[in-house]
Design an enzyme around this catalytic site. Structure first.
Site, PDB file in Angstrom:
ATOM      1  N   ASP A 347       0.734  -1.365   0.073  1.00 37.06           N
ATOM      2  CA  ASP A 347       0.006   0.485  -0.295  1.00 37.06           C
ATOM      3  C   ASP A 347       1.317   1.440   0.227  1.00 37.06           C
ATOM      4  OD1 ASP A 347      -2.798   1.656   0.579  1.00 37.06           O
ATOM      5  OD2 ASP A 347      -1.891   2.134   2.542  1.00 37.06           O
ATOM      6  N   GLU A 383       1.566  -0.879  -5.029  1.00 38.66           N
ATOM      7  CA  GLU A 383       0.456   0.582  -5.147  1.00 38.66           C
ATOM      8  C   GLU A 383       1.517   1.859  -5.295  1.00 38.66           C
ATOM      9  OE1 GLU A 383      -3.844   2.678  -3.799  1.00 38.66           O
ATOM     10  OE2 GLU A 383      -2.183   1.630  -2.126  1.00 38.66           O
TER      11      GLU A 383
END
Length: 721
Positions: A347, A383
Site C-alpha cells: 500500500d 501501489e
C-alpha cells in the site's frame, strides 16, 4: 504481583520467542531509560507480574523468563523522556503492543486513556496523561510457532501466467449460506472448499487478500457506528487480525487457508501497509511504536513535535532507520517462511522509497528486498503512489517489482466511456504500457492492469453511476474520488429499463475482455464477476455490511451470465499464449517471412496512419497479434455508438477467421463460422471481438509490409505514448 524469575536472555531475535523451555523477550528502543514486561492472566484483565528487562545490548532491552509458556499474555511499559518537541513521547502509564507480537487477544476499546496526553487539555499533546491504559488494550500472546505443513508446495505461477483476484477475507464469505455461520467472514470460511471451488472454476491463479495484519478501527469511525472494514490501519505487522479468526481457533487457521489454496493451485498475496501505522498524528493514541521509540520509528518534521506525513494517515514509518527496516524485513520473511505466502502488494509504496520529498528507486528498502535470499523470490507489487510531493511514480519502481497501473485503469475507462482522442492511450495499455515499464530489463508483466479495485466503484457501479453516493460513510459525500470516469448508460443507479440493462451488461463485458486480453498482469476485483454492487459508494472503507460483502444468494440471471462470460475470458487467456507474453511488443519480426508480432489496423484493414492516431474522433481499432508458430489473434474494439464495418486482414497465410468471443452478444466460442480474409465484419457499437486465424501451412505468402505513414517507431508500429 507474583515474583517472576528472569535471566539476562539474548537481544536476538526481537519479540517473544519460545525455545521449548522458556521465553526470551527482546525489544528495540534507543531512547528508553527502562523497559517493563507486563504479564496478564488468561482473560487479559489482570496484570499478574511486572518484570524489568535486565539487560540492554545494542539498544535492545531483553530478558529470559524460564517459567513462561506459549499462551502467556503480555505487553510493555517503556520509560523515558516525555519531550514531544524533541520527538520523545514515552509514557509508562500506557500498555504497549510488542512490534514483533505474533498474535493479539482482545479488542481495543476506545477510551481517553489510550492517549499519552490529556484529551481536551489546552496544552494538547504537550500535556501528560497518567491513566493506565491496560484495561482497554488488547494483549500480545506468546505463541508456539510449530505447525505441520506436510507436503505443502507453492504453486510458483510464472508472472506471465498470473491472474490476480483481489478479495476481502470477511467480505468473501460473510453472506455465503453454504459456509457454516460461525465460520463466515473468517480465514476458515475463506478456506471452505466451496469458496475455493468458486476461485478454481473462475480460473484465477492468485488471491490478493486485503490487509489481514492486525489493525484497529479508527475512533472517529467507531463513534459514528462504523468500522475500518478495509483494514489499512495496521498496528502489528506479524500478527493476523483476530477478527478473521473463528471462535476457539488461533493463528494456525490462516496457515490452513494458505495450504488449502496451494492445494488448489492458487497463490496467496498479502496486501500490506508498511507506510504508516494506526497511531496517527501527534494527537493520536499511544498504542505501540509511539511509546517505544517515537523519534526513531516515525519520520518527524524539522519541528520534531510534528510528523512528516506522505500517507494522509497522520504518520510515515521511518524505513531509513536500520531497526525499523529490520522490523519490516523480518515481518515480510515471517509471512513467507512461517506462513508460506507467495508475495505482497504494498500500500502507498512510494512512501517506502522516500527521502522526505524525493522518491528513489534505489532506496534502502528496495535494495534490501532485491538482495534478500527469501524475498527476492516472491512476488512484489507496488501501489506506486502516495500523497507526498511527486507521489505518482507509476513505472519507476526497480526491476523485479510489478506495479498497479493506475494509468491503464483511467485510460481504459475513458476509452470505453467514449472520450475523444483515446486511441493511443488504449493501444499503449493493451500492450503492457511499455512507455512506462520497459527499462532495466523489466517485462510486460510489470504492469498490473485493473479496471476496478477495492478503492472506487465496483464494475457494476462503474456503468450504473455518474456520481459517487457515499452518504453512508457519514462524511456528507465529501470522501472518495470524483474522477471516476464512469458512465451510467443513461440512468443514475438502478433501473428496470431493459435497453439500459443490456447496454450496461455489454459495457461490463467490454471492460472484462479488455482486461484479460491486454498484455500485462490482470487483476479482477472480488465480485465483479457476478455483479456485486455498492449502490454507488466508491469509498466503502468503513462499510462492514452487505453493502461491501460478496453477494451469493441474489445473483440475477444477467450476473450469472456475466460470471460464465468471465470464466470464458480467463480460459481464452490461458489457452492463447499471444494474450500473455512476457516481452514487450514492438512490431518485430517473428519468422523468416517478415511476420510482425503486432500490427495496428484501421477499419479498412490497412495499417494505422499518423492521422488515424491523432484524429480525436477515432474510436475504432484493430490489433493483430502474431506468433512464430503461425498463431494469429485479432482484437477489434469499437467504443463508438454506431456499428462499424471492419475489413478482416489478409496478411500472411490466413485462410479464414473464427470469432472466439463477442461482447455484443456475450458469447464465448460460438458455433464455428469461417470468415473470409478481406470480408467486411460488422463490429457492433460499443463492442470488442476476439478472432483467431485459420492458417493453411502450405501457403507461403509473406506478410505485406506497409510502413508508409504508420505512427513513428520501429517498423512504423510503435504507438505514441
Amino acid at each position: 504481583m507474583a515474583q517472576t524469575r528472569v535471566e539476562p536472555g539474548s537481544p536476538h531475535p526481537l519479540g517473544a520467542t519460545w525455545d521449548g523451555s522458556g521465553v526470551n523477550f527482546a525489544l528495540f528502543s534507543a531512547n528508553a531509560d527502562k523497559v517493563e514486561l507486563c504479564l496478564f492472566d488468561p482473560a487479559g484483565r489482570r496484570e499478574i507480574a511486572r518484570v524489568v528487562l535486565p539487560e540492554h545490548t545494542h539498544e535492545v532491552w531483553h530478558g529470559y523468563l524460564p517459567d513462561v509458556r506459549p499462551g502467556q499474555l503480555y505487553g510493555y511499559r517503556v520509560h523515558g523522556p516525555f519531550d514531544p518537541r524533541n520527538g520523545h513521547r514515552f509514557n509508562p502509564n500506557k500498555l504497549l503492543i510488542d512490534p514483533y507480537a505474533k498474535a493479539l487477544q482482545g479488542d481495543l476499546r476506545w477510551h481517553d486513556a489510550h492517549f499519552g496526553y490529556r484529551v481536551g487539555s489546552a496544552r494538547e499533546d504537550m500535556s501528560l496523561d497518567r491513566r493506565d491504559s491496560a484495561f482497554v488494550m488488547p494483549k500480545c500472546v506468546v505463541i508456539d510457532p510449530a505447525v505441520t505443513w506436510g507436503d505443502d508446495r507453492r504453486p510458483k505461477t510464472s508472472w506471465a501466467d498470473t491472474i490476480i483476484y483481489e478479495a476481502h477475507v470477511k467480505g468473501m464469505t460473510a453472506e455465503r449460506p453454504d459456509v457454516p455461520e460461525r465460520l463466515r467472514g473468517t480465514f476458515a470460511g475463506f478456506a471452505d472448499p466451496r469458496n475455493i471451488d468458486h476461485l478454481v472454476k473462475l480460473g484465477v491463479t492468485t488471491v490478493e487478500l486485503m490487509p489481514i495484519q492486525a489493525f484497529f478501527d479508527d475512533r472517529f469511525l467507531v463513534e459514528k457506528g462504523l468500522t475500518n472494514y478495509w483494514g489499512y490501519n495496521t498496528i502489528a505487522y506479524f500478527a493476523p487480525s483476530p477478527r478473521y479468526i473463528s471462535p476457539g481457533a488461533d493463528l494456525h487457521e490462516f496457515k490452513v487457508l494458505v495450504r488449502r489454496l496451494h492445494e488448489a493451485g492458487i497463490e496467496v498475496i498479502l496486501d500490506v501497509v508498511y507506510n504508516h501505522t494506526a497511531e496517527g498524528n501527534r494527537m493520536g493514541p499511544t498504542l505501540s511504536f509511539r511509546g517505544i521509540d517515537n523519534a526513531n520509528y516515525y519520520l518527524l518534521g524539522q519541528d520534531r513535535r510534528y510528523y512528516y506525513d506522505t500517507t494522509g494517515c497522520g504518520n510515515t514509518l521511518n524505513l531509513r532507520h536500520p531497526r525499523v527496516l529490520q522490523m519490516v524485513m523480518d515481518s515480510l520473511r515471517y509471512w513467507v517462511e512461517n506462513c508460506h505466502v507467495d508475495g505482497f502488494r504494498f500500500d502507498l509504496a512510494t512512501s517506502l522509497g522516500r527521502e522526505y520529498d524525493s522518491f528513489d528507486p534505489s532506496a534502502v528498502f528496495f535494495d534490501a528486498v532485491q538482495q534478500d535470499p527469501v524475498l527476492s523470490h516472491v512476488k512484489m507489487i507496488a501501489e506506486p503512489w502516495d500523497i507526498g510531493p511527486n507521489g505518482y511514480q507509476v513505472g519507476n519502481f526497480p526491476p523485479g517489482w510489478a506495479e498497479w497501473n493506475g494509468r491503464y485503469r483511467d485510460d481504459m475507462r475513458s476509452f470505453w466511456k467514449g472520450d475523444e482522442g483515446m486511441l493511443p492511450a488504449f493501444a499503449a495499455g493493451a500492450l503492457g504500457s511499455s512507455g512506462m515499464f520497459e527499462r532495466r530489463g523489466r517485462r510486460a508483466w510489470s504492469s498490473v492492469n485493473f479496471y476496478t479495485a477495492h478503492d472506487g466503484f465496483t464494475l457494476k457501479d462503474q456503468f450504473s453511476y455518474n456520481e459517487k453516493h457515499n452518504a453512508g460513510n457519514k462524511e456528507e459525500n465529501r470522501d472518495g474520488h470524483d474522477d471516476n470516469r464512469s458512465w451510467n448508460c443513461g440512468v443514475e443507479g438502478q433501473t428496470r429499463n431493459p435497453e439500459i440493462l443490456n447496454l450496461r451488461d455489454r459495457m461490463r463485458r467490454n471492460a472484462l475482455a479488455t482486461l484479460f486480453f491486454s498484455q500485462g498482469t490482470p487483476m479482477l476485483l472480488m465480485g465483479d464477476e457476478n455483479g456485486r454492487t455498492q449502490n454507488g459508494n466508491n469509498n466503502a472503507y468503513c462499510q462492514d455490511s452487505d453493502l461491501a460483502w460478496m453477494e451469493w444468494t441474489k445473483i440475477s440471471d444477467r450476473d450469472k451470465a456475466l460470471m460464465e462470460f468471465t470464466r470464458g475470458l480467463i480460459a481464452l487467456r490461458k489457452t492463447r499464449p499471444l494474450l500473455r507474453q512476457s516481452r514487450f511488443l514492438h512490431a518485430c519480426p517473428v519468422d523468416d517471412h517478415g511476420t510482425r508480432d503486432v500490427v495496428w489496423l484501421r477499419p479498412d484493414g490497412l495499417e494505422m496512419q499518423d492521422g488515424d492516431w491523432t484524429n480525436p474522433q477515432s474510436r475504432v481499432l484493430g490489433l493483430l497479434l502474431s506468433g512464430a508458430d503461425g498463431e494469429r489473434l485479432l482484437i477489434l474494439v469499437n467504443s463508438h455508438h454506431d456499428a462499424i464495418p471492419f475489413t478482416l486482414p489478409e496478411q500472411g497465410k490466413v485462410t479464414s477467421w473464427q470469432v472466439l468471443t463477442d461482447t455484443a452478444t456475450g458469447t464465448i466460442l460460438p458455433e464455428e463460422e469461417s470468415l473470409e480474409p478481406g470480408a467486411a465484419f460488422t463490429l457492433e457499437a460499443r463492442s470488442l471481438v476476439l478472432l483467431e486465424s485459420r492458417v493453411d501451412a502450405a501457403r507461403q505468402v509473406d506478410e505485406p509490409r506497409r510502413a508508409a505513414g504508420a505512427a513513428g517507431g520501429r517498423d512504423g508500429q510503435d504507438i505514441p505514448v
